[in-house]
Design an enzyme around this catalytic site. Structure first.
Site, PDB file in Angstrom:
ATOM      1  N   SER A   1     -97.522  56.036  44.622  1.00 43.60           N
ATOM      2  CA  SER A   1     -96.761  54.806  44.437  1.00 43.60           C
ATOM      3  C   SER A   1     -95.353  54.953  44.976  1.00 43.60           C
ATOM      4  O   SER A   1     -94.678  55.942  44.714  1.00 43.60           O
ATOM      5  CB  SER A   1     -96.718  54.495  42.948  1.00 43.60           C
ATOM      6  OG  SER A   1     -95.560  53.801  42.643  1.00 43.60           O
ATOM      7  N   LYS A   2     -94.932  53.936  45.743  1.00 44.83           N
ATOM      8  CA  LYS A   2     -93.561  53.974  46.239  1.00 44.83           C
ATOM      9  C   LYS A   2     -92.660  53.151  45.326  1.00 44.83           C
ATOM     10  O   LYS A   2     -91.486  52.989  45.569  1.00 44.83           O
ATOM     11  CB  LYS A   2     -93.493  53.394  47.654  1.00 44.83           C
ATOM     12  CG  LYS A   2     -94.238  54.222  48.665  1.00 44.83           C
ATOM     13  CD  LYS A   2     -93.944  53.714  50.058  1.00 44.83           C
ATOM     14  CE  LYS A   2     -94.996  54.223  51.018  1.00 44.83           C
ATOM     15  NZ  LYS A   2     -94.961  53.568  52.301  1.00 44.83           N
ATOM     16  N   ARG A   3     -93.278  52.596  44.281  1.00 44.87           N
ATOM     17  CA  ARG A   3     -92.486  51.761  43.381  1.00 44.87           C
ATOM     18  C   ARG A   3     -91.421  52.581  42.669  1.00 44.87           C
ATOM     19  O   ARG A   3     -91.600  53.755  42.408  1.00 44.87           O
ATOM     20  CB  ARG A   3     -93.388  51.087  42.345  1.00 44.87           C
ATOM     21  CG  ARG A   3     -93.938  49.760  42.840  1.00 44.87           C
ATOM     22  CD  ARG A   3     -94.919  49.189  41.870  1.00 44.87           C
ATOM     23  NE  ARG A   3     -96.072  50.063  41.753  1.00 44.87           N
ATOM     24  CZ  ARG A   3     -96.479  50.573  40.590  1.00 44.87           C
ATOM     25  NH1 ARG A   3     -95.825  50.321  39.486  1.00 44.87           N
ATOM     26  NH2 ARG A   3     -97.539  51.355  40.540  1.00 44.87           N
TER      27      ARG A   3
END
Ligand code: GLU
Length: 500
Positions: free
Chosen positions: A285-287
């Protein structure tokens, strides 16, 4: 500017012959180092993340293992997605990680420029060469027509693809359209019957691209190439010998090989790296920025810990082993040992990786000096507004703290957390707090001070423990454990022993 380029490209008279195009030269430009040349080609759309770091790292260690050259090439052909400053940020992070490129936009080099948007002329000439040889053609289909094709395909549950209509335009039709000033792009003619290739990781492979997709655009109307043309042209002119990149490009490689064939160039060797996934098999996840290098650097992780964790979960080594240094990664790496299954990254293990590398830094005289400076800075930052005894900022004291706590802390900043505040500022403890532990607090205080005065010289841990035990015998009501609790509270301000 874009209009001018467009006009120029479509209205161009006879295309330059192959002798003026890139197909002419026997190989890449002169002056390129011998030995393998590999490249990392990120698109400058944001910060460098762990997936990118891993691709860069495998390229770096491959180059260093074989005395080759590691190149950073910025792939910014999709200008709409370019984030200002991202390219510089990526190069800075490679430097921070300790895997600096040998040739790059920042450093320059013999095969530059290293930014694709600065190489448009080269792609233009390559496109013209393919037009001249008949391997490419001008396509005048309007966006409206392409959209209709797409919708029709979706309606009949087919994968949308270009129907190659402009392949069949006669030279006269093309000239007419050009003289009418119609917009056009250049498409590459995909031929059937691709040759299999041997991928360094996935073994023999081929994708009959012509059967599943329409002829791809290689040069857009604004003079910008698409990825496929740009990466082939650049890999050739930059003398790239091995392409190590993400597995998402495996299915495009047959298309790239058709381009190499059309140019008459020898292709590099390809090796595709399996996906890097979360430990549960989901997409990383790049969140919330949780996989970007900037974040790890800011949180105080050592680059070695990141390099170690991203290679440990993947493959390329005989065995899994924590704590490898970059030198060990280089000497132990074998591209043939990369396996095809996805690499599962367990980020919860990162503090443990960091603990191991931090211990190594503390044990190394030169690296320890850097940590001393860093820790002094942290102490001033965190406790600067409280009463810090100047002695605690002395190199010798800070060094002792590091040596005593090595192996117990996973991040340097743990040492300035509240659990360790007693190392830097005097704890404030009330008499009442002490008396709840033992009514004999004054007597114990005197006994301890007496002991310390007698033992003014260096005292070993064993001697001190022994003395404290015999001292306890002189107290009437206080048990050994309560006395230790009392001393802990006086010295550290803490009631319970904290395990880091
Ligand atoms: N620009 C591509 C990417 O960001 C690189 C692909 C390649 O290495 O060929 O994925």
């Amino acid at each position: 500017m874009a209009r001018a380029l467009r006009g120029l490209r479509c209205a161009a008279g006879p295309a330059p012959g192959p002798e003026r195009g890139p197909g002419s030269g026997p190989g890449p430009g002169p002056g390129l180092e011998r030995g393998p040349r590999v490249r990392f080609g990120p698109s400058p759309t944001g910060f460098l993340h762990l997936g990118g770091l891993r691709t860069a790292l495998y390229n770096y260690i491959f180059a260093k293992k074989h005395q080759g050259t590691f190149i950073l090439r910025v792939e910014d052909t999709d200008q709409n997605r370019v984030v200002p400053g991202a390219a510089e940020g990526i190069e800075d992070m490679l430097d921070w990680a300790g895997i600096p490129p040998d040739e790059s936009p920042g450093r320059g080099g013999p095969a530059g420029p290293y930014v694709q948007s600065q190489r448009l002329e080269l792609y233009g000439r390559a496109g013209a060469a393919l037009l001249a040889s008949g391997a490419a053609y001008r396509c005048f289909c309007t966006p409206q027509r392409l959209e209709l094709l797409r919708r029709d395909a979706l309606r009949s549950q087919q994968t949308p693809r270009y129907d190659n209509r402009c392949r069949h335009l006669t030279p006269t039709e093309v000239s007419q359209k050009l003289s009418q000033g119609l917009d056009c792009v250049i498409r590459f003619r995909l031929e059937k019957g691709v040759q299999p290739f041997q991928d360094l990781v996935y073994g023999w492979n081929k994708h009959e691209v012509a059967e599943v997709e329409g002829d791809p655009v290689i040069l857009k109307g604004d003079g910008f190439p698409t990825y496929h043309l740009a990466n082939v042209v650049d890999d050739h002119y930059m003398g790239i010998t091995h392409v190590l990149r993400g597995t998402e490009w495996l299915a495009s490689t047959s298309k790239h090989l058709l381009l190499y064939k059309a140019f008459g160039w020898e292709p590099p060797q390809f090796g595709h790296l399996p996906l890097l996934l979360n430990k549960d098999g989901g997409k990383l996840s790049k969140r919330q920025g949780d996989i970007f290098l900037e974040r790890f650097a800011r949180d105080g992780f050592l680059p070695e810990a990141l390099l170690d964790i991203v290679t440990n979960c993947g493959s390329g080594f005989t065995e899994k082993q924590m704590g490898r240094t970059l030198e060990e990664l280089i000497s132990q790496f074998e591209v043939g040992r990369i396996t095809t299954h996805s690499a599962l990254l367990d980020l919860e293990a990162l503090p443990e990786f960091n603990r191991i590398h931090l211990t190594r830094h503390i044990e190394n005289q030169a690296l320890r000096q850097k940590l001393i400076k860093e820790l002094q800075g942290l102490v001033e930052l965190v406790y600067g507004d409280q009463q810090v005894d100047p002695d605690v900022l002395e190199n010798e004291y800070v060094e002792r703290v590091l040596l005593l706590r090595k192996g117990h802390i996973s991040l340097l900043k743990n040492l300035v957390s509240s659990d360790y505040s007693y190392l830097w500022v005097r704890p404030s403890v009330s008499r009442q707090q002490l008396q709840t532990i033992s009514a004999e607090v004054d007597e114990i205080g005197k006994l301890v001070l007496g002991l310390l005065t007698r033992q003014a010289g260096a005292l070993t841990m064993e001697e001190l423990n022994k003395d404290l035990r015999s001292l306890q015998k002189q107290t009437r009501e206080t048990k050994y454990s309560s006395m230790m609790q009392l001393l802990r509270l006086v010295l550290s301000g803490r009631q319970v022993k904290k395990q880091f």
